[in-house]
Design a protein around this motif. Sequence first.
Motif, mmCIF file in Angstrom:
data_model
loop_
_atom_site.group_PDB
_atom_site.id
_atom_site.type_symbol
_atom_site.label_atom_id
_atom_site.label_comp_id
_atom_site.label_asym_id
_atom_site.label_seq_id
_atom_site.Cartn_x
_atom_site.Cartn_y
_atom_site.Cartn_z
ATOM 1 N N UNK A 184 6.593 -0.244 -7.921
ATOM 2 C CA UNK A 184 6.641 1.198 -6.953
ATOM 3 C C UNK A 184 6.214 2.182 -7.827
ATOM 4 N N UNK A 185 5.175 2.020 -8.718
ATOM 5 C CA UNK A 185 4.423 2.706 -9.614
ATOM 6 C C UNK A 185 3.439 2.686 -8.752
ATOM 7 N N UNK A 186 2.503 3.591 -8.735
ATOM 8 C CA UNK A 186 0.947 3.906 -8.258
ATOM 9 C C UNK A 186 -0.092 3.693 -8.829
ATOM 10 N N UNK A 187 -0.736 2.277 -8.037
ATOM 11 C CA UNK A 187 -2.668 2.280 -8.988
ATOM 12 C C UNK A 187 -3.279 2.657 -8.122
ATOM 13 N N UNK A 230 -5.577 -3.977 4.725
ATOM 14 C CA UNK A 230 -6.960 -2.689 5.134
ATOM 15 C C UNK A 230 -6.948 -1.376 4.734
ATOM 16 N N UNK A 231 -7.084 -1.060 3.160
ATOM 17 C CA UNK A 231 -7.245 -0.917 2.226
ATOM 18 C C UNK A 231 -8.753 -0.501 1.751
ATOM 19 N N UNK A 271 0.407 -1.191 0.187
ATOM 20 C CA UNK A 271 0.005 -0.358 -0.054
ATOM 21 C C UNK A 271 0.959 1.350 -0.119
ATOM 22 N N UNK A 272 0.103 2.844 -0.749
ATOM 23 C CA UNK A 272 0.863 3.402 -0.665
ATOM 24 C C UNK A 272 1.181 4.483 0.877
#
Length: 851
Positions: free
Chosen positions: A165-168, A154-155, A99-100
Amino acid sequence: MSFILNLARREMRSSWQRLIFFFLCIAIGTGSIVALRSLLQNLKASVNKESRALLTADVQVAANAPFDEKSQQILKRFYGLPFVTDHTQMLETATMIRPVKDQTAVPKMVELKAVQAQFPFYGQLALNSGTPYSHDLLKGRGALVRQAVLTSFNLNVGDQILINDQPFTIRGVIEKEPGNTLNAFSFGPRVLIDYADAANVGLLGFGSRARYRVLFKTRDGFAGDLSAQLKLAFQNQPLVSVRSYRYSQDRLSNSLTQVEDFLSLIGLVILVLGGIGISSVTRVFINQKMKTIAILKTLGSNNRRVLAAYLLQVLLLGLFGSLLGLALAKLTLLALPYYFGGPATKLPLDIEFNLTWSAVWQGLGIGLLISLLFSLVPLLEIRRIKPILVLRSGAGLEEGHLSWWRDPMRIIVSALVAAGLLALAGWQAGSLKIGALFLAGLAAMTLVLNLAAWLLMRGLRGLRHLPSFALRQGVNSLYRPGNQTRIILLAVGLGVFFVVAVRLLQVNLLDEFNVDLNNNARADLYLVDIQRDQLGGLGAFIKQATGEAPPLIPTIRSRIAQINGREVNPDRAAVSDNRGLLGREYVLTYRPQLDASETIIAGRFWDSTPGSEAEISIEELLHKELGLNLNDHVTFDILGKQITARVTNIRRVDWRNARTGFLVVFRPGPLDNAPTMYVSALKGPKPGVERAQFQRDLVDRFPNVSVIDVYDIIEVARGIVGNVSLAVTFVGGFVFLSGLLILVGSIAMTKFHRLYESAILKTLGAKRKLIVATLLVEYGVLGLLAGALGSSAAIALTWAVSKYGLEITWRFVPSVNLLGVALALVLVMAVGVVSSWDVLVKKPLGILRSE
């Protein structure tokens, strides 16, 4: 020609009361075929739809590496074919996510699927929010995930995850996904992204491990042609595989294909049952018209003209009966929605209950063909009727009898009829092999029943002095001149033979489904990436939560480097070699005992003590496809280190009942210190709060462990098979009812011989009770013998069809055979008495005058 037409018309007008049985038999047989054929075609369309949803396409081309320039050129040629309506690409790979919002969270492995806008061609991707799936959700680095991803970190929907390492951004939760199969073992929960984003974030760089797929959608009926052409085009590409939705290796796809084969068999059985009735009725009718035919011959008509007149009569009856059959078929299909649509059940699959044009034309053609084919041989009996029968009563059709092998015309006609039936059976069954199996069973059973009739009539002659008049008269009726023993035995015996065979096949097919999907021990939770130091704590946690100690299975990933000292290179392997098995990555394990789903077919399994020498047990697939035998040596490459092991035994794995299965199992010892990842397969709590809390607690306590929940996949598969099972059950019952009606008509036709004799007995003072007792003895013996022979022979037929046709496990179900014998006995006795009811309630004088 005018004589033949006039004779056929007059015979039909004067004998319409007796021909009504012939007419109804054709109508029932043809109506059953048309109704069933329409139902088959609609069911097949639904089954094919479900099969396509398992593959999400008509044809798939897959490879473990990006398609090279040569492969791409081949694919481009197929993109433009006129029967290819669309194509798309997708890929699957295992990767790590986190998670970010929590950079300290332990990354988890997931199964990443990257798709283009056309995905899926078949099936429906459903989100748990009820929002319709759209590829727009994936654009701009969007992602759809399984609930397990949200649970692990827990998203919520709208949060972001890091992929390479790239956000989605998570834009939805996958509830149901086409293409998930019972065979598919993944290394984590599913994450769906756009195909273009997979390359943009560097997932497809050097060393990446991905499965590339090209999906084709074709016009109806062209999937097989496209699959064959693609296989030919890629035959020199060792790591490229081609498969059609019809020939998927998935167990559920195989089950659906077996259903198609079973439904085709049903059409063939209806065909044979209708023919049995027609043959029986034709024989009885010709026997009734012996004096009329003798008069015609006395007046100058020859065999050819008389035979042509009665053949024309048969064809006209076949045509009119077929037209009535179409009406009966339409009424049957109109009633089916009310049966299936009631509150107690549900509609099997998504099918339409309408007649199809192809079934209508097939029905008309089949009605005429079976009328012709099954009546030709009985009509040849006309040649044996002599004009002298006008002056004296004949002994029936047995007088002037020619042995079968001494009658050239009968041999030629029988051969033509057999060839026609083989062609018709192959067409109906969709397979010449299955059609030949059924016709071989028909021929063998016909010989057995004829022999049984001869032995019965010969053996009963010694019982003519029985003390009871009813018993003596009933037994004498079985062998006296003009008896119907052979006709009834053939009609009832063959009918029982095929009806019981269908029921046995139905039971075996449904049992196959039950074993495959209704196994209460089937695992629905998989735990992946368990570390060695977590085994004790994880095992105790799961046992406390579920009450069962989980299997903790060590796995090591490897490739085959050498076989018997010869280096393995899939790219240089011969075309005949299974290069897919040579070049694949193997998941190895080691254990001291066999699994419950495994049996040894060669060699001996080791004992529980670790071994100093590397020994392996191979699954029989490797024995058959790679030619590995006992004492062969296989060298495995495990992370750059090679280990050579000797084959000490060969196993057979029952993949249907196996929670996990391995092609290669090592003896404990040599791999104990190898880099190992443990997995576990278990049956989790019931869906709901308890199941969600179990997964939450497990992730909180063991954050590195990935939980793969396949409960919904199993439920989807169980729902499909449940619907198909309902359809199979209905169709089997439909065959039973059709066969019952045809047999009733066949047996009832014999009443004309019984009426005259019963009328004489009644004239001589016999009471109704005595006549009924006589009929019960005669028909009881015939029913018992026909039922026993037909039911017993059905065992051999179902074994052959199960093994060589449907390729399923055959199981002996004695209750079905005993029920077949009992029903045959009761049916023949009841119909025999009821069909003679006229003489029991009416004065005998009218019957004697009519005769």
